[in-house]
Write a protein that holds these residues in place. Sequence first.
Motif, PDB file in Angstrom:
ATOM      1  N   LEU A  88       0.303  -0.983   0.384  1.00 25.96           N
ATOM      2  CA  LEU A  88      -0.145  -0.115  -0.017  1.00 25.96           C
ATOM      3  C   LEU A  88       1.104   1.267   0.601  1.00 25.96           C
ATOM      4  O   LEU A  88       0.618   2.493  -0.879  1.00 25.96           O
ATOM      5  N   PRO A  89       1.912   1.203   0.980  1.00 26.67           N
ATOM      6  CA  PRO A  89       2.758   2.608   0.575  1.00 26.67           C
ATOM      7  C   PRO A  89       3.301   2.708  -0.890  1.00 26.67           C
ATOM      8  O   PRO A  89       3.509   4.388  -0.802  1.00 26.67           O
ATOM      9  N   PHE A  90       3.690   1.652  -1.381  1.00 26.64           N
ATOM     10  CA  PHE A  90       4.319   2.447  -2.881  1.00 26.64           C
ATOM     11  C   PHE A  90       2.993   2.247  -3.311  1.00 26.64           C
ATOM     12  O   PHE A  90       3.773   3.320  -4.371  1.00 26.64           O
ATOM     13  N   LEU A  91       2.469   1.688  -3.366  1.00 26.10           N
ATOM     14  CA  LEU A  91       0.960   2.267  -4.398  1.00 26.10           C
ATOM     15  C   LEU A  91       1.177   3.621  -4.037  1.00 26.10           C
ATOM     16  O   LEU A  91       0.195   4.306  -5.063  1.00 26.10           O
ATOM     17  N   LEU A  92       0.912   3.853  -2.477  1.00 25.91           N
ATOM     18  CA  LEU A  92      -0.041   5.407  -2.682  1.00 25.91           C
ATOM     19  C   LEU A  92       1.242   6.531  -2.850  1.00 25.91           C
ATOM     20  O   LEU A  92       0.473   7.803  -3.720  1.00 25.91           O
ATOM     21  N   VAL A  93       2.201   6.262  -2.779  1.00 28.92           N
ATOM     22  CA  VAL A  93       3.870   7.140  -3.597  1.00 28.92           C
ATOM     23  C   VAL A  93       2.902   7.142  -5.268  1.00 28.92           C
ATOM     24  O   VAL A  93       4.048   8.544  -5.466  1.00 28.92           O
ATOM     25  N   ALA A  94       2.598   5.360  -5.837  1.00 29.39           N
ATOM     26  CA  ALA A  94       2.263   6.117  -6.789  1.00 29.39           C
ATOM     27  C   ALA A  94       1.070   7.236  -7.238  1.00 29.39           C
ATOM     28  O   ALA A  94       1.217   7.244  -8.651  1.00 29.39           O
ATOM     29  N   LEU A  95       0.876   7.145  -6.451  1.00 24.14           N
ATOM     30  CA  LEU A  95      -0.569   7.908  -6.577  1.00 24.14           C
ATOM     31  C   LEU A  95      -0.495   9.255  -6.601  1.00 24.14           C
ATOM     32  O   LEU A  95      -0.706  10.060  -7.491  1.00 24.14           O
ATOM     33  N   ILE A  96       0.407   9.507  -6.285  1.00 24.82           N
ATOM     34  CA  ILE A  96       1.143  11.010  -5.332  1.00 24.82           C
ATOM     35  C   ILE A  96       1.693  11.745  -6.008  1.00 24.82           C
ATOM     36  O   ILE A  96       1.503  12.343  -6.733  1.00 24.82           O
ATOM     37  N   ALA A  97       2.913  10.431  -7.002  1.00 26.01           N
ATOM     38  CA  ALA A  97       3.649  10.769  -8.203  1.00 26.01           C
ATOM     39  C   ALA A  97       3.196  10.872  -9.236  1.00 26.01           C
ATOM     40  O   ALA A  97       3.245  11.628 -10.630  1.00 26.01           O
ATOM     41  N   ALA A  98       2.037  10.384  -9.786  1.00 23.55           N
ATOM     42  CA  ALA A  98       1.577  10.633 -11.009  1.00 23.55           C
ATOM     43  C   ALA A  98       0.476  11.922 -10.669  1.00 23.55           C
ATOM     44  O   ALA A  98       0.141  12.686 -11.655  1.00 23.55           O
ATOM     45  N   VAL A 128       2.030   6.885 -17.208  1.00 25.46           N
ATOM     46  CA  VAL A 128       2.816   6.059 -18.469  1.00 25.46           C
ATOM     47  C   VAL A 128       4.700   6.409 -17.063  1.00 25.46           C
ATOM     48  O   VAL A 128       5.454   5.314 -17.796  1.00 25.46           O
ATOM     49  N   THR A 129       4.760   7.689 -17.272  1.00 24.27           N
ATOM     50  CA  THR A 129       5.974   7.704 -16.755  1.00 24.27           C
ATOM     51  C   THR A 129       5.638   6.809 -15.080  1.00 24.27           C
ATOM     52  O   THR A 129       7.454   6.731 -14.717  1.00 24.27           O
ATOM     53  N   VAL A 130       5.199   7.675 -14.732  1.00 21.96           N
ATOM     54  CA  VAL A 130       5.269   6.823 -13.119  1.00 21.96           C
ATOM     55  C   VAL A 130       5.320   5.675 -13.420  1.00 21.96           C
ATOM     56  O   VAL A 130       6.160   4.838 -12.123  1.00 21.96           O
ATOM     57  N   THR A 131       4.362   4.854 -13.766  1.00 26.37           N
ATOM     58  CA  THR A 131       4.314   3.385 -14.403  1.00 26.37           C
ATOM     59  C   THR A 131       5.794   2.654 -14.708  1.00 26.37           C
ATOM     60  O   THR A 131       6.116   1.593 -13.965  1.00 26.37           O
ATOM     61  N   VAL A 132       6.040   2.952 -15.779  1.00 26.97           N
ATOM     62  CA  VAL A 132       7.708   3.178 -16.042  1.00 26.97           C
ATOM     63  C   VAL A 132       9.176   3.018 -14.638  1.00 26.97           C
ATOM     64  O   VAL A 132       9.075   1.965 -15.057  1.00 26.97           O
ATOM     65  N   VAL A 133       8.685   3.943 -14.527  1.00 27.25           N
ATOM     66  CA  VAL A 133       9.979   4.681 -13.556  1.00 27.25           C
ATOM     67  C   VAL A 133       9.552   3.608 -11.878  1.00 27.25           C
ATOM     68  O   VAL A 133      10.047   2.910 -11.248  1.00 27.25           O
ATOM     69  N   LEU A 134       8.291   3.333 -11.327  1.00 24.95           N
ATOM     70  CA  LEU A 134       7.795   2.526 -10.917  1.00 24.95           C
ATOM     71  C   LEU A 134       8.501   1.116 -11.068  1.00 24.95           C
ATOM     72  O   LEU A 134       8.902   0.294  -9.992  1.00 24.95           O
ATOM     73  N   LEU A 135       7.981   0.442 -11.475  1.00 24.04           N
ATOM     74  CA  LEU A 135       8.403  -0.707 -12.639  1.00 24.04           C
ATOM     75  C   LEU A 135      10.091  -0.770 -12.372  1.00 24.04           C
ATOM     76  O   LEU A 135      10.222  -1.925 -11.711  1.00 24.04           O
ATOM     77  N   ALA A 136      10.446  -0.307 -12.660  1.00 23.73           N
ATOM     78  CA  ALA A 136      12.383  -0.371 -13.024  1.00 23.73           C
ATOM     79  C   ALA A 136      12.676   0.033 -11.368  1.00 23.73           C
ATOM     80  O   ALA A 136      13.636  -1.021 -11.489  1.00 23.73           O
ATOM     81  N   LEU A 137      11.798   0.498 -10.640  1.00 22.44           N
ATOM     82  CA  LEU A 137      12.639   0.472  -9.467  1.00 22.44           C
ATOM     83  C   LEU A 137      12.356  -0.305  -8.476  1.00 22.44           C
ATOM     84  O   LEU A 137      12.675  -1.296  -7.809  1.00 22.44           O
ATOM     85  N   ASN A 138      10.826  -1.546  -8.642  1.00 26.08           N
ATOM     86  CA  ASN A 138      10.241  -2.564  -8.210  1.00 26.08           C
ATOM     87  C   ASN A 138      11.768  -3.212  -8.615  1.00 26.08           C
ATOM     88  O   ASN A 138      11.238  -4.226  -7.922  1.00 26.08           O
ATOM     89  N   ALA A 139      11.991  -3.480  -9.803  1.00 22.83           N
ATOM     90  CA  ALA A 139      13.105  -4.390 -10.109  1.00 22.83           C
ATOM     91  C   ALA A 139      13.991  -4.363  -9.464  1.00 22.83           C
ATOM     92  O   ALA A 139      14.969  -5.691  -8.783  1.00 22.83           O
ATOM     93  N   ALA A 140      14.687  -3.526  -9.147  1.00 18.94           N
ATOM     94  CA  ALA A 140      15.630  -3.145  -8.874  1.00 18.94           C
ATOM     95  C   ALA A 140      15.864  -2.302  -7.273  1.00 18.94           C
ATOM     96  O   ALA A 140      16.983  -3.621  -6.361  1.00 18.94           O
ATOM     97  N   LEU A 141      14.743  -3.280  -7.050  1.00 21.07           N
ATOM     98  CA  LEU A 141      14.538  -2.891  -5.226  1.00 21.07           C
ATOM     99  C   LEU A 141      14.158  -4.693  -4.786  1.00 21.07           C
ATOM    100  O   LEU A 141      14.234  -4.755  -3.340  1.00 21.07           O
ATOM    101  N   GLY A 142      14.098  -5.146  -6.012  1.00 17.02           N
ATOM    102  CA  GLY A 142      13.436  -6.553  -5.307  1.00 17.02           C
ATOM    103  C   GLY A 142      12.114  -6.972  -5.269  1.00 17.02           C
ATOM    104  O   GLY A 142      11.694  -8.174  -4.641  1.00 17.02           O
ATOM    105  N   PHE A 143      11.432  -6.401  -6.168  1.00 19.41           N
ATOM    106  CA  PHE A 143      10.164  -6.187  -6.302  1.00 19.41           C
ATOM    107  C   PHE A 143       9.260  -6.132  -4.785  1.00 19.41           C
ATOM    108  O   PHE A 143       8.722  -7.408  -4.030  1.00 19.41           O
ATOM    109  N   VAL A 144       9.338  -4.874  -4.589  1.00 19.25           N
ATOM    110  CA  VAL A 144       8.220  -4.172  -3.675  1.00 19.25           C
ATOM    111  C   VAL A 144       6.953  -5.098  -3.752  1.00 19.25           C
ATOM    112  O   VAL A 144       6.105  -5.498  -2.444  1.00 19.25           O
TER     113      VAL A 144
END
Length: 101
Positions: free
Chosen positions: A10-20, A67-83
């Motif tokens: 949930l915190p990760f998704l809230l960050v995505a919502l706020i960033a978008a 699209v921008t927030v999705t791509v950035v957060l997918l990359a971060l998600n992969a880099a951080l080991g799938f939060v």
Amino acid sequence: MFSETAASTLPFLLVALIAAAVVSYLLTPVIRRLAIRFDAVDHPDARRVNLRPVPRGGGVAVAIAFVTVTVVLLALNAALGFVVPVPTNVGLDDLIGLLAG
């Protein structure tokens, strides 16, 4: 199990919502100026309800933000080991199709 996973993501998704929302908010005036410059304006007439010319294209800012927030957060998600765990049946082709659409 599901509620623990949902609670941890949930915190990760809230960050995505706020960033978008922030990206969209910042891009909207830019897109508005571009719409006015290229005369992508909805002019009042008998079929319209607006009384003044209204620039079109606000959805472009929202789409770019998504699209921008999705791509950035997918990359971060992969880099951080799938939060946020990505379902195994969602492949790269599926994600590209979603974002291109």
